[in-house]
Design a protein around this motif. Structure first.
Motif, PDB file in Angstrom:
ATOM      1  N   ALA A 130     109.197 -98.873 111.018  1.00  0.00           N
ATOM      2  CA  ALA A 130     110.443 -98.947 110.250  1.00  0.00           C
ATOM      3  C   ALA A 130     111.499 -99.744 111.000  1.00  0.00           C
ATOM      4  CB  ALA A 130     110.946 -97.540 109.948  1.00  0.00           C
ATOM      5  N   ARG A 131     111.590 -99.535 112.325  1.00  0.00           N
ATOM      6  CA  ARG A 131     112.582-100.268 113.124  1.00  0.00           C
ATOM      7  C   ARG A 131     112.272-101.759 113.139  1.00  0.00           C
ATOM      8  NH1 ARG A 131     113.529-102.477 117.957  1.00  0.00           N
ATOM      9  NH2 ARG A 131     111.373-102.196 118.645  1.00  0.00           N
ATOM     10  N   LEU A 132     111.017-102.098 113.431  1.00  0.00           N
ATOM     11  CA  LEU A 132     110.643-103.511 113.460  1.00  0.00           C
ATOM     12  C   LEU A 132     110.659-104.118 112.068  1.00  0.00           C
ATOM     13  CD1 LEU A 132     107.684-103.997 115.979  1.00  0.00           C
ATOM     14  CD2 LEU A 132     110.019-104.853 116.142  1.00  0.00           C
ATOM     15  N   GLY A 133     110.366-103.295 111.048  1.00  0.00           N
ATOM     16  CA  GLY A 133     110.344-103.805 109.680  1.00  0.00           C
ATOM     17  C   GLY A 133     111.703-104.319 109.242  1.00  0.00           C
ATOM     18  N   ALA A 134     112.770-103.592 109.598  1.00  0.00           N
ATOM     19  CA  ALA A 134     114.114-104.037 109.233  1.00  0.00           C
ATOM     20  C   ALA A 134     114.436-105.387 109.884  1.00  0.00           C
ATOM     21  CB  ALA A 134     115.139-102.987 109.653  1.00  0.00           C
ATOM     22  N   LEU A 135     114.020-105.555 111.142  1.00  0.00           N
ATOM     23  CA  LEU A 135     114.260-106.819 111.845  1.00  0.00           C
ATOM     24  C   LEU A 135     113.413-107.935 111.233  1.00  0.00           C
ATOM     25  CD1 LEU A 135     114.246-105.473 115.526  1.00  0.00           C
ATOM     26  CD2 LEU A 135     116.249-106.069 114.146  1.00  0.00           C
ATOM     27  N   SER A 136     112.151-107.618 110.937  1.00  0.00           N
ATOM     28  CA  SER A 136     111.259-108.625 110.361  1.00  0.00           C
ATOM     29  C   SER A 136     111.769-109.099 109.004  1.00  0.00           C
ATOM     30  CB  SER A 136     109.859-108.033 110.223  1.00  0.00           C
ATOM     31  OG  SER A 136     108.987-108.941 109.596  1.00  0.00           O
ATOM     32  N   GLU A 137     112.259-108.170 108.180  1.00  0.00           N
ATOM     33  CA  GLU A 137     112.801-108.551 106.876  1.00  0.00           C
ATOM     34  C   GLU A 137     113.970-109.511 107.033  1.00  0.00           C
ATOM     35  OE1 GLU A 137     111.731-104.306 104.675  1.00  0.00           O
ATOM     36  OE2 GLU A 137     113.797-105.003 104.777  1.00  0.00           O
ATOM     37  N   GLU A 138     114.872-109.196 107.969  1.00  0.00           N
ATOM     38  CA  GLU A 138     116.039-110.061 108.140  1.00  0.00           C
ATOM     39  C   GLU A 138     115.628-111.454 108.624  1.00  0.00           C
ATOM     40  OE1 GLU A 138     120.452-110.128 110.228  1.00  0.00           O
ATOM     41  OE2 GLU A 138     119.270-108.284 110.182  1.00  0.00           O
ATOM     42  N   ILE A 139     114.617-111.504 109.514  1.00  0.00           N
ATOM     43  CA  ILE A 139     114.164-112.791 110.020  1.00  0.00           C
ATOM     44  C   ILE A 139     113.574-113.638 108.891  1.00  0.00           C
ATOM     45  CG2 ILE A 139     112.403-113.887 111.472  1.00  0.00           C
ATOM     46  CD1 ILE A 139     112.870-111.489 113.434  1.00  0.00           C
ATOM     47  N   LEU A 140     112.701-113.059 108.066  1.00  0.00           N
ATOM     48  CA  LEU A 140     112.107-113.817 106.964  1.00  0.00           C
ATOM     49  C   LEU A 140     113.154-114.223 105.929  1.00  0.00           C
ATOM     50  CD1 LEU A 140     108.711-111.962 106.504  1.00  0.00           C
ATOM     51  CD2 LEU A 140     109.058-114.309 107.276  1.00  0.00           C
ATOM     52  N   GLN A 141     114.181-113.406 105.754  1.00  0.00           N
ATOM     53  CA  GLN A 141     115.284-113.785 104.865  1.00  0.00           C
ATOM     54  C   GLN A 141     116.014-115.007 105.419  1.00  0.00           C
ATOM     55  OE1 GLN A 141     116.160-109.179 103.405  1.00  0.00           O
ATOM     56  NE2 GLN A 141     117.571-110.184 104.797  1.00  0.00           N
ATOM     57  N   ILE A 142     116.298-114.996 106.721  1.00  0.00           N
ATOM     58  CA  ILE A 142     116.984-116.118 107.369  1.00  0.00           C
ATOM     59  C   ILE A 142     116.139-117.390 107.242  1.00  0.00           C
ATOM     60  CG2 ILE A 142     117.706-117.036 109.613  1.00  0.00           C
ATOM     61  CD1 ILE A 142     118.441-114.126 110.376  1.00  0.00           C
ATOM     62  N   GLN A 143     114.844-117.266 107.504  1.00  0.00           N
ATOM     63  CA  GLN A 143     113.959-118.421 107.463  1.00  0.00           C
ATOM     64  C   GLN A 143     113.835-118.982 106.049  1.00  0.00           C
ATOM     65  OE1 GLN A 143     110.482-116.633 109.218  1.00  0.00           O
ATOM     66  NE2 GLN A 143     111.128-117.100 111.321  1.00  0.00           N
ATOM     67  N   THR A 144     113.756-118.105 105.068  1.00  0.00           N
ATOM     68  CA  THR A 144     113.653-118.578 103.680  1.00  0.00           C
ATOM     69  C   THR A 144     114.936-119.257 103.247  1.00  0.00           C
ATOM     70  OG1 THR A 144     112.137-116.747 103.186  1.00  0.00           O
ATOM     71  CG2 THR A 144     113.117-117.890 101.306  1.00  0.00           C
ATOM     72  N   ARG A 145     116.085-118.690 103.632  1.00  0.00           N
ATOM     73  CA  ARG A 145     117.368-119.329 103.286  1.00  0.00           C
ATOM     74  C   ARG A 145     117.473-120.710 103.910  1.00  0.00           C
ATOM     75  NH1 ARG A 145     119.675-113.862 103.690  1.00  0.00           N
ATOM     76  NH2 ARG A 145     120.109-114.187 105.898  1.00  0.00           N
ATOM     77  N   ALA A 146     117.002-120.858 105.149  1.00  0.00           N
ATOM     78  CA  ALA A 146     117.062-122.164 105.815  1.00  0.00           C
ATOM     79  C   ALA A 146     116.202-123.194 105.071  1.00  0.00           C
ATOM     80  CB  ALA A 146     116.596-122.031 107.269  1.00  0.00           C
ATOM     81  N   VAL A 147     115.024-122.772 104.621  1.00  0.00           N
ATOM     82  CA  VAL A 147     114.146-123.681 103.882  1.00  0.00           C
ATOM     83  C   VAL A 147     114.760-124.035 102.528  1.00  0.00           C
ATOM     84  CG1 VAL A 147     111.931-123.798 102.668  1.00  0.00           C
ATOM     85  CG2 VAL A 147     112.018-123.011 105.039  1.00  0.00           C
TER      86      VAL A 147
END
Length: 300
Positions: A130-147
């Motif tokens: 759960a802890r890593l999942g919240a971080l992973s979600e934010e990272i993929l959101q950032i990466q998708t927004r950049a693309v």
């Protein structure tokens, strides 16, 4: 202080956009119609609460944005966190399968005791997941927004609406069609934890009493806001699905999305557009951040 105020402003924007999305999306989640209301007479007690789920998810996303650090990490660190989460999720899934086997084994006289060590490890790993999942979600959101910005699908480098998703147990979908023709007359979201006996009984009751075909199926994602995505360790599927559901959110603010339930043809057009965009955007995310995971091109 400037950075804190900027974070507060961004959090408020996310919450404001989310509340607007709830007002738009919840109203379009369940299309109107006489057949739908007939079916809902059998499902009201087991229907999924989208508004409650979205409010809770938006609150969590607002807190993550204010407190989390992934947006300041370099790309190597971001990738490592996502890979660690995927590996941990694989371990969690294996532990769940192991505990299920123990409880299903008729030769085990006391499955609760036999499974205790597995369940203890599972709870510990789920907390870390759960802890890593919240971080992973934010990272993929950032990466998708950049693309999306690179592809010219943003306004001032800001995705509208912002890319937000959450890994969650997905509701089941009860799909109803006439017997004499293949046509979706109703699609009602149900609680994700319904047992097979409950599902079968519901299908049979709807079919017998309304003279229709009824089938409860699993789904891969829901374009509420934040988007609801099923748990997976397949990053190719995940990047595609996140982009697919964001495209639905994007279209919701436009005629093709607003008229999603106006006709089967418009629904098909919307889903086709989201599928095409999801695959292309997801592939760009992989090429940009996870090049070794890019699948080979399809055969001619």
């Amino acid at each position: 202080m400037k950075r804190i105020w900027k974070q507060v402003q961004q959090t408020l924007r996310i919450l404001g956009a989310g509340i607007l999305a709830i007002l738009v999306l919840v109203s379009s989640t369940v299309p109107g119609g006489e057949r739908l209301e007939q079916v809902r007479a059998y499902t009201r007690g087991v229907e999924f609460d989208y508004a409650g789920w979205m409010l809770a998810a938006l609150w969590d996303k607002g807190q993550q944005w204010a407190l989390s650090a992934p947006r300041y990490w370099d790309e190597k660190t971001q990738r490592q966190v996502v890979e660690d989460w995927a590996a941990l999720t694989r371990e969690v899934q294996a532990l769940r399968a192991e505990s299920a086997r123990i409880f299903a084994d008729p030769s085990v006289s006391d499955p609760q005791t036999a499974a205790a060590p597995v369940l203890a490890r599972l709870r510990a790993r789920e907390a870390e997941q759960a802890r890593l999942g919240a971080l992973s979600e934010e990272i993929l959101q950032i990466q998708t927004r950049a693309v999306l910005a690179e592809m010219g699908l943003t306004y001032g480098k800001q995705a509208v609406p912002s890319v937000l998703y959450r890994i969650s147990k997905l509701p089941l979908a009860l799909v109803v069609s006439p017997r004499e023709v293949i046509r979706q007359d109703a699609n009602i979201s149900l609680l994700p934890d319904m047992g097979l006996d409950e599902i079968t009984a519901l299908e049979q009751r709807v079919e017998q009493e309304l003279g229709v075909s009824a089938l409860v199926v699993q789904i891969g994602g829901v374009a509420v806001y934040p988007a609801m995505v099923m748990e997976t360790t397949n990053l190719v599927y995940l990047t595609d699905t996140v982009a697919h559901e964001w495209t639905h959110n994007y279209l919701t603010l436009r005629p093709l999305g607003m008229l999603y339930d106006a006709s089967p043809e418009l629904r098909s057009m919307n889903e086709t557009a989201a599928s095409l965009a999801g695959k292309e955007i997801g592939l760009r995310v992989l090429e940009r951040y996870y090049p070794d995971l890019v699948p080979p091109p399809p055969a001619p």
